[in-house]
Scaffold this motif. Structure first.
Motif, short mmCIF file in Angstrom:
data_model
loop_
_atom_site.label_atom_id
_atom_site.label_comp_id
_atom_site.label_asym_id
_atom_site.label_seq_id
_atom_site.Cartn_x
_atom_site.Cartn_y
_atom_site.Cartn_z
N GLY A 59 -0.18 -5.58 -1.72
CA GLY A 59 1.28 -5.55 -1.57
C GLY A 59 1.97 -5.50 -2.91
O GLY A 59 2.97 -4.76 -3.09
N VAL A 98 1.57 -1.99 -4.33
CA VAL A 98 2.50 -1.06 -3.67
C VAL A 98 3.90 -1.23 -4.22
O VAL A 98 4.63 -0.26 -4.47
N TYR A 99 4.30 -2.50 -4.44
CA TYR A 99 5.63 -2.78 -4.99
C TYR A 99 5.81 -2.14 -6.36
O TYR A 99 6.84 -1.48 -6.62
N SER A 155 8.48 -0.03 -1.56
CA SER A 155 8.23 -0.95 -2.68
C SER A 155 8.60 -2.38 -2.30
O SER A 155 7.83 -3.32 -2.54
N GLY A 166 6.16 -3.90 0.13
CA GLY A 166 4.95 -4.34 -0.57
C GLY A 166 5.15 -5.70 -1.20
O GLY A 166 4.28 -6.58 -1.15
N SER A 209 3.29 -9.26 -0.16
CA SER A 209 2.57 -10.03 -1.18
C SER A 209 3.07 -11.46 -1.26
O SER A 209 2.30 -12.42 -1.32
#
Length: 325
Positions: free
Chosen positions: A20, A23-24, A47, A50, A54
């Motif tokens: 996550g 992805v961010y 984003s 993600g 997380s």
């Protein structure tokens, strides 16, 4: 198998945390650098999702390992205290003191009689219930098989009237007649027992001044060295219809008074009580014998084993000394 599954769960959680965050970062950079501004909002949503994933998984991970672990320990302490209070002090202590349970309703007298073996002793301390006259045949068969019966039966008198008034469905005179019939049945049994039979019968008919505190039916099993006791309460129902508490302990060779010991049990106390009541009646018998006078309150069989019929199983010196009361 379960440990491998737990490892996979934690690995999956770590993948979500770092995945996550990755992805961010990746989609955050793409949103800033993309030339076509038409899709920037979509990249930012991915984003932010993600980052959200997380953070949520990280918080859950932290809670499970630190906060939940501490909460679990506190919960275990509470449960441990509850178990100690109610299980140890109730169930375990009851088992330690000899308690086995309670009969569904009335005592299955026939089943107990059929479970007896030669050499067993049965102690009886029950004010008369009319239903027991139906079991006299089973008494006789058990004695012929080698079982020894020692019984304390309440003498016919004012106590019968008082008892009858408390019991549902019995008049005083009816109760007394049944009482006489029961004693007469025991005398008939005694007349049919002889030296060839393995068992013995000893019955003391006692007065009101020695009224028992609780109905007691005891089985001393010689082969298995087990003391089995059933006791009930004098209430409005005939004692033969009442439920009985069931107790059991090891049959000890020394029947001394053990209440001051840490290992005391209710069966030992019941047995001691019967011994003392029996010795009081036996003292009366020996006193009359010494005076060469007749004594009609002792029924026994066979006729040639009178001394054996007023002896109890494994009498200790403590109990024997009570004859000097």
């Amino acid at each position: 198998m379960s440990s491998n599954l737990n490892i996979l769960k934690w690995l999956f959680a770590l993948v979500l945390i770092f995945g996550g965050f990755t992805v961010y970062k990746v989609f955050g950079v793409l949103a800033a650098d993309v030339g076509n501004k038409e899709y920037v909002w979509l990249l930012k949503i991915i984003s932010e999702f993600g980052l959200f994933t997380s953070v949520v998984i990280s918080v859950g991970f932290f809670h499970h390992w630190i906060i939940a672990t501490e909460e679990r320990r506190e919960t275990e302490k509470i449960f441990q205290n509850v178990l100690t209070k109610y299980i140890d002090k109730t169930v375990i202590n009851a088992k330690k003191r000899g308690f086995l349970g309670i009969t569904e309703k009335e005592l299955d007298f026939s089943e107990i009689m059929h479970s007896l073996y030669p050499g067993d002793y049965v102690y009886w301390l029950i004010t008369f219930d009319p239903r027991y006259r139906h079991y006299c045949r089973e008494f006789e068969l058990a004695i012929k098989k080698g079982v020894h019966f020692r019984m304390l039966i309440l003498k016919d008198g004012p106590t019968s009237e008082l008892h009858a008034k408390e019991i549902i469905g019995f008049g005083a005179e009816e109760f007394r007649q049944y009482n006489r019939l029961f004693l007469s049945s025991l005398e008939d049994i005694a007349g049919r027992i002889n030296e060839k039979d393995g068992g013995t019968l000893g019955v003391f008919v006692y007065d009101y001044d020695n009224l028992p505190s609780t109905p007691l039916f005891m089985v001393l099993r010689k082969k298995t060295k087990v003391l089995e006791i059933f006791n009930s309460f004098y209430l409005s129902e005939p004692i033969g219809r009442m439920p009985y508490l069931h107790w059991q302990s090891e049959l000890k060779s020394d029947s001394g008074y053990l209440f001051e010991s840490e290992q005391w049990s209710m069966p030992d106390l019941f047995l001691d009580y019967f011994h003392r009541r029996w010795m009081v009646e036996r003292h009366k018998l020996t006193t009359v014998d010494n005076e060469k006078a007749p004594y009609n309150d002792f029924i026994y069989a066979p006729a040639s084993a009178r001394k054996k019929c007023f002896s109890l199983n494994g009498e200790s010196d403590t109990v024997s000394n009570l004859e000097g009361i």
